[in-house]
Design an enzyme around this catalytic site. Structure first.
Site, PDB file in Angstrom:
ATOM      1  CG  HIS A 146      93.456  -9.829  -4.955  1.00  0.00           C
ATOM      2  ND1 HIS A 146      94.291  -8.824  -4.531  1.00  0.00           N
ATOM      3  CD2 HIS A 146      93.702 -10.889  -4.151  1.00  0.00           C
ATOM      4  CE1 HIS A 146      95.008  -9.287  -3.511  1.00  0.00           C
ATOM      5  NE2 HIS A 146      94.681 -10.524  -3.259  1.00  0.00           N
ATOM      6  CG  HIS A 181      94.557 -10.347   2.402  1.00  0.00           C
ATOM      7  ND1 HIS A 181      94.276  -9.355   1.516  1.00  0.00           N
ATOM      8  CD2 HIS A 181      95.118 -11.334   1.671  1.00  0.00           C
ATOM      9  CE1 HIS A 181      94.658  -9.714   0.308  1.00  0.00           C
ATOM     10  NE2 HIS A 181      95.166 -10.919   0.364  1.00  0.00           N
ATOM     11  CG  HIS A 207      94.765 -15.696  -2.177  1.00  0.00           C
ATOM     12  ND1 HIS A 207      94.482 -15.409  -0.865  1.00  0.00           N
ATOM     13  CD2 HIS A 207      94.997 -14.497  -2.781  1.00  0.00           C
ATOM     14  CE1 HIS A 207      94.550 -14.096  -0.686  1.00  0.00           C
ATOM     15  NE2 HIS A 207      94.861 -13.511  -1.830  1.00  0.00           N
ATOM     16  CG  HIS A 223     101.307 -13.197   0.635  1.00  0.00           C
ATOM     17  ND1 HIS A 223     100.569 -12.224   1.278  1.00  0.00           N
ATOM     18  CD2 HIS A 223     100.793 -13.294  -0.610  1.00  0.00           C
ATOM     19  CE1 HIS A 223      99.634 -11.776   0.447  1.00  0.00           C
ATOM     20  NE2 HIS A 223      99.748 -12.419  -0.700  1.00  0.00           N
ATOM     21  CG  HIS A 247     101.747  -8.847  -2.535  1.00  0.00           C
ATOM     22  ND1 HIS A 247     101.005  -8.546  -3.654  1.00  0.00           N
ATOM     23  CD2 HIS A 247     101.301 -10.047  -2.105  1.00  0.00           C
ATOM     24  CE1 HIS A 247     100.142  -9.527  -3.891  1.00  0.00           C
ATOM     25  NE2 HIS A 247     100.299 -10.459  -2.963  1.00  0.00           N
ATOM     26  CG  PHE A 252      96.214  -6.852  -0.509  1.00  0.00           C
ATOM     27  CD1 PHE A 252      97.230  -7.596  -1.072  1.00  0.00           C
ATOM     28  CD2 PHE A 252      96.163  -6.732   0.872  1.00  0.00           C
ATOM     29  CE1 PHE A 252      98.182  -8.227  -0.287  1.00  0.00           C
ATOM     30  CE2 PHE A 252      97.106  -7.360   1.672  1.00  0.00           C
ATOM     31  CZ  PHE A 252      98.115  -8.103   1.092  1.00  0.00           C
ATOM     32  CG  HIS A 290      98.456 -15.452  -4.604  1.00  0.00           C
ATOM     33  ND1 HIS A 290      98.166 -15.772  -3.302  1.00  0.00           N
ATOM     34  CD2 HIS A 290      98.699 -14.118  -4.638  1.00  0.00           C
ATOM     35  CE1 HIS A 290      98.213 -14.667  -2.569  1.00  0.00           C
ATOM     36  NE2 HIS A 290      98.536 -13.648  -3.353  1.00  0.00           N
TER      37      HIS A 290
HETATM   38 CU1  C2O Z   1      95.222 -11.467  -1.646  1.00  0.00          CU
HETATM   39 CU2  C2O Z   1      98.867 -11.880  -2.461  1.00  0.00          CU
HETATM   40  O1  C2O Z   1      97.163 -11.304  -1.836  1.00  0.00           O
END
Ligand code: C2O
Length: 487
Positions: free
Chosen positions: A113, A133, A142, A264, A268, A285, A298
């Site tokens: 990631h 992203h 993802h 999303h 985070h 990230f 995810h």
């Molecule tokens: Cu690549 Cu939830 O992020």
């Protein structure tokens, strides 16, 4: 933050991006020998490169798993049983005990990631950085990552039915951190989280900063918000999937889809520890995938992609060969390096997994207008006539925004000129905020309302809510202006 151009804009007929021409000539893929340290935060250089990346490695092309093998069923994390939890716990502890030189190890999985979210690789045949992203690669990349992750976990305990759980934060029962992640004697436990957001705190799917809402109110707002992000704000391919990202410097784009923006990004940030400069681990990230909850987060994102595809009977699926042929490399459960294309991962049944369905109360949560429409029209007219308000420094016209950037340090009202021709009247209207510039390294968030009447009636619970912008800076070098499109 600086706001750029804002204008009314309408996407093509179905908003489906198609292109004539050769197969995938502008598709994106990494140059695996180009790995280099990258910025995890503006002030933090990280090196997530795998050992031995300098020389080209042999790889195989992706093949679908045997259609005879049992389907892996992903279930909601709040509803899984103790047997399942101990099975997953065992698999994850084995994964965490593998040495770093093993690509199946948890540290290497987490680094994947970091690599693709901080631009650690250049693209093939180009020195443009590759970052997935805020583009149409968000969902498929993802999906690939957790697909291989899931199969590795299963193989570590010899269980070919093993499936990841999904954190169903879009339904009321799932709007707290699932209990399994807070048990400090399990491998799911993680210390780098915001302690004030542990259960029983209800998650804020559109999180900016903490509020004092009672759970019932937060849940109502969350459901209305989900309706906007999944239904009313996602009726065009690009609005949901994100912008068209193609090879090379010219192919670059920066325009996230609705779900990527929030819940999303918002979640985070909500999960990451407020004691860390970038709300690590989930809040940035480069570090996010070190927290086991990342994978359940995810899995839910991945599930919502399926829900959206089904809702539109697959009619809005991207057909552009450049997207379908974009590719990445992952190690599989047999330690083979696999080249996998976006086109390989569109159908989850072919990939051997599916989601246990849950009731989706947000589906029918169309928000009501804050005032009855007739009254609202009158009030807006009077507002318009009120010259005093026109002089206020918080009101600008969209043409003014074309030429003068504005700092968004307080709420801003923009009069949008109407571009739409008569024949487009029936089509879905889209608002575009061009060239958003984010300064500094903070989490940045603003909401957009259309025809707002009452400054005190602002909430996703009202129909005037058009969408949100939520940005997690990835420390990446250079200035990247972002486009926000709202349906
Ligand atoms: Cu690549 Cu939830 O992020």
């Amino acid at each position: 933050m600086i706001l750029g151009k804002l204008e009314g804009w309408s996407l093509g007929k179905h908003g489906v991006i198609t292109e004539e021409g050769k197969r995938g000539t502008k598709s994106v893929g990494p140059n695996m020998t180009s790995c280099h340290p990258s910025y995890g935060r503006k002030d933090l250089l990280v090196d997530c490169c795998p050992p031995g990346f300098q020389s080209p490695l042999p790889f195989v092309d992706f093949q679908f798993p045997d259609p005879q093998s049992p389907l892996r069923i992903r279930r909601p994390a709040h509803a899984v049983d103790v047997d399942y939890i101990s099975k997953y716990d065992k698999a994850l502890s084995i994964m965490k005990s593998l040495p770093h030189h093993d690509p199946r190890s948890f540290s290497r999985q987490a680094n994947l990631h970091c690599l693709f979210c901080t631009g650690a690789y250049d693209q093939q045949n180009s020195n443009a950085p590759l970052s997935i992203h805020r583009t149409w690669l968000f969902f498929p990349w993802h999906r690939m990552m957790i697909y291989f992750h899931e199969r590795i976990l299963g193989s570590l305990i010899g269980d070919e039915t093993f499936a990841l759980p999904y954190w169903a934060w879009d339904i009321p029962q799932g709007m707290v951190i699932p209990d399994m992640y807070t048990n400090n004697s399990s491998s799911f436990y993680h210390t780098m989280r915001d302690v004030s957001h542990l259960p029983p705190q209800t998650a804020d799917l559109n999180y900016v900063s903490d509020t004092n809402l009672i759970p019932e109110d937060q849940i109502d707002i969350n459901l209305a918000f989900m309706y906007n992000q999944m239904v009313s704000g996602a009726r065009k391919t690009e609005l949901f999937m994100g912008c068209t990202y193609k090879a090379g410097k010219e192919g670059y784009c920066n325009g996230p889809g609705t779900i990527e923006l929030a819940p999303h990004n918002a979640l985070h940030t909500w999960i990451g520890s407020s004691l860390n400069p970038g709300r690590e681990d989930m809040g940035k990230f480069y570090s996010a995938a070190k927290d086991p909850i990342f994978y359940a987060h995810h899995a839910n994102i991945d599930r919502l992609w399926e829900v959206w595809r089904e809702a539109h009977k697959q009619q809005l699926d991207i057909k552009d060969p450049d997207w379908l042929d974009s590719f990445f490399y992952f190690y599989d459960e047999n330690l083979r390096l696999v080249r996998v294309k976006v086109g390989d991962v569109v159908d989850t049944i072919k990939l051997g997994y599916s989601y246990e369905q849950v009731h989706r109360p947000w589906l029918n949560m169309r928000p009501k207008p804050s005032y009855p429409p007739k009254l609202a029209r009158q009030m807006l007219k009077t507002k318009e006539k009120n010259k005093l308000e026109m002089l206020s420094r918080t009101l600008v016209s969209s043409s003014e925004l074309d030429t003068h950037v504005r700092a968004l340090d307080a709420s801003l009202t923009v009069k949008v000129r109407n571009h739409w021709r008569k024949k487009e009247k029936e089509e879905e209207k889209v608002i575009v905020v061009h060239g958003i510039e984010v300064k500094g390294d903070a989490y940045v968030k603003f909401d957009v309302y259309v025809n707002l009447i009452d400054q005190f009636k602002i909430s996703p619970k009202f129909r005037e809510f058009a969408g949100t912008f939520a940005h997690i800076p990835d420390g990446g070098a250079g200035k990247k202006k972002i486009d926000l499109k709202l349906g």
